[in-house]
Design a protein around this motif. Structure first.
Motif, PDB file in Angstrom:
ATOM      1  N   GLY A 163       4.689 -19.379  18.207  1.00 31.47           N
ATOM      2  CA  GLY A 163       4.522 -18.500  17.068  1.00 31.47           C
ATOM      3  C   GLY A 163       3.818 -17.193  17.337  1.00 31.47           C
ATOM      4  O   GLY A 163       3.627 -16.768  18.476  1.00 31.47           O
ATOM      5  N   THR A 164       3.411 -16.559  16.226  1.00 31.56           N
ATOM      6  CA  THR A 164       2.715 -15.276  16.249  1.00 31.56           C
ATOM      7  C   THR A 164       1.460 -15.397  15.400  1.00 31.56           C
ATOM      8  O   THR A 164       1.527 -15.778  14.228  1.00 31.56           O
ATOM      9  CB  THR A 164       3.610 -14.157  15.692  1.00 31.56           C
ATOM     10  N   GLY A 165       0.311 -15.096  15.975  1.00 34.67           N
ATOM     11  CA  GLY A 165      -0.965 -15.226  15.291  1.00 34.67           C
ATOM     12  C   GLY A 165      -2.054 -15.532  16.298  1.00 34.67           C
ATOM     13  O   GLY A 165      -1.832 -15.441  17.512  1.00 34.67           O
ATOM     14  N   ILE A 196       8.678 -17.035  17.216  1.00 34.68           N
ATOM     15  CA  ILE A 196       8.868 -16.843  15.773  1.00 34.68           C
ATOM     16  C   ILE A 196       7.825 -15.857  15.269  1.00 34.68           C
ATOM     17  O   ILE A 196       6.640 -15.981  15.576  1.00 34.68           O
ATOM     18  CB  ILE A 196       8.757 -18.190  15.037  1.00 34.68           C
ATOM     19  N   ALA A 197       8.262 -14.876  14.471  1.00 38.78           N
ATOM     20  CA  ALA A 197       7.398 -13.748  14.128  1.00 38.78           C
ATOM     21  C   ALA A 197       6.412 -14.032  13.006  1.00 38.78           C
ATOM     22  O   ALA A 197       5.335 -13.441  12.966  1.00 38.78           O
ATOM     23  CB  ALA A 197       8.261 -12.536  13.746  1.00 38.78           C
ATOM     24  N   ASP A 198       6.749 -14.920  12.069  1.00 34.98           N
ATOM     25  CA  ASP A 198       5.945 -15.035  10.859  1.00 34.98           C
ATOM     26  C   ASP A 198       5.222 -16.377  10.719  1.00 34.98           C
ATOM     27  O   ASP A 198       4.731 -16.708   9.633  1.00 34.98           O
ATOM     28  CB  ASP A 198       6.813 -14.791   9.622  1.00 34.98           C
ATOM     29  N   VAL A 199       5.132 -17.151  11.792  1.00 38.08           N
ATOM     30  CA  VAL A 199       4.430 -18.439  11.774  1.00 38.08           C
ATOM     31  C   VAL A 199       3.578 -18.535  13.033  1.00 38.08           C
ATOM     32  O   VAL A 199       4.044 -18.190  14.123  1.00 38.08           O
ATOM     33  CB  VAL A 199       5.417 -19.626  11.721  1.00 38.08           C
ATOM     34  N   ASP A 200       2.356 -19.011  12.908  1.00 42.22           N
ATOM     35  CA  ASP A 200       1.490 -19.161  14.074  1.00 42.22           C
ATOM     36  C   ASP A 200       1.843 -20.449  14.824  1.00 42.22           C
ATOM     37  O   ASP A 200       2.467 -21.364  14.279  1.00 42.22           O
ATOM     38  CB  ASP A 200       0.023 -19.202  13.636  1.00 42.22           C
ATOM     39  N   ALA A 218       4.686 -23.236  14.686  1.00 39.70           N
ATOM     40  CA  ALA A 218       6.034 -22.788  15.015  1.00 39.70           C
ATOM     41  C   ALA A 218       6.739 -23.704  16.006  1.00 39.70           C
ATOM     42  O   ALA A 218       7.977 -23.764  16.025  1.00 39.70           O
ATOM     43  CB  ALA A 218       5.977 -21.369  15.584  1.00 39.70           C
TER      44      ALA A 218
END
Length: 320
Positions: free
Chosen positions: A74-76, A98-102, A124
């Protein structure tokens, strides 16, 4: 689905470990004992690092294997740790993330007996799709390593069995069902077992999956649940491992004597080195012996990613 890979001399290239599992963040804390419900305790030390399947892949790479990571991330805050570790690893990373889930994380409590207890939060890595797996280009000598942690996530479990059933029959599959073996969907579990060539699990997991049988008996029972011609490895810590094939009695393969500090990551070291040895063409009993030594060396150090290098394993084997 499968592509051949040839060396410059026209011979088949060495295969790779293709990892179907999760890389998450491990929050590892060393404590004296798990507190009672409602209680608290202070950790002697803590560690924030990429973990989960990362440890298996690193173990294989340190023993000379090429590695392909097929999972999502993910991203975060946690995703940043995962992305940085993957970028530095040298692995072939299939997915772009994945851009919108950590990414998820795991709290690992290691007590004074060196036993570890896990609590995991999913991110993610639990969102793998059929399109993601379709991006994986397999070579004829690859070995697919499947983690039960990935099968525990409903989205992943919906696509992994069918993908495994679609791959060419000459590609070997190794399954480590994880401590979550008792919670996996029975149909998903059985479909993956039927495509498994080598089942590797610890004594507790073997007892759960075999209906309460102990160690060598469990290995013998489980050998009938996997692909015809396959083998079962039941890891038993300092006692080594039991190796069984259908219709044959289990063989005991010893470990080496060490002073354990932290058992976290021992199974990951075993699985990664086992697969790396098989990719080099090592016979299965010798590969299990090598993996036993790697797992023993791993528990002499604190932390989840402590698998030894190939040179360290070779030296321990020589002295043993």
């Amino acid at each position: 689905m499968s592509e051949s890979s040839k060396s410059d001399q026209g011979m088949p290239a060495r295969g790779r470990l293709v990892y179907v599992g999760n890389v998450i963040v491990d929050l590892v804390m060393q404590i004296d004992a798990i507190p009672e419900p409602g209680g608290d305790t202070l950790a002697h030390s803590s560690l924030h690092t990429a973990g989960g399947g990362f440890n298996t892949m690193i173990a294989a790479a340190r023993d000379g294997a090429g590695v392909v990571f097929t999972g999502q991330y993910g991203t975060g805050p946690f995703g940043s740790t995962v992305r940085a570790a993957l970028a530095d690893s040298g692995f072939d990373v299939v997915q772009t993330g994945i851009a919108d889930v950590d990414s998820g994380y795991c709290v690992a409590l290691v007590d004074a007996t060196t036993e570890r207890t896990f609590v995991t939060s999913v991110g993610a890595e639990g969102m793998l799709t059929a399109d993601d797996l379709a991006r994986v280009a397999l070579h004829e000598n690859d070995i697919i390593f499947v983690s039960g942690y990935s099968l525990a996530h409903p989205r992943n479990a919906a696509v992994i069995p069918g993908w495994l059933e679609s791959i060419p029959g000459n590609i070997r599959v190794v399954l480590d069902p994880s401590p979550l073996i008792g919670e996996l969907d029975a149909d998903v579990r059985d479909r993956v077992l039927r495509r498994t060539d080598i089942l590797t699990l610890n004594a507790r997991e073997a007892q759960i999956l075999s209906g309460g049988r102990e160690k060598s008996a469990a290995a013998e029972r489980l050998s009938s649940m996997i692909r015809v011609g396959g083998a079962v490895i039941v890891r038993d810590g300092e006692n080594g491992a039991f190796l069984a094939r259908a219709g044959a009695a289990a063989e005991t393969i010893p470990a080496i004597e060490v002073t354990a500090v932290d058992s976290n990551g021992a199974g990951d070291a075993h699985g990664g080195v086992l697969t790396a040895a098989l990719l080099r063409g090592m016979p299965l009993p010798e590969a299990v012996r090598r993996a036993n030594v790697a797992a023993a060396l791993a528990v002499t150090k604190a932390g989840p990613s402590t698998s030894p290098t190939a040179a360290e394993i070779d030296a321990a084997l020589a002295s043993a």
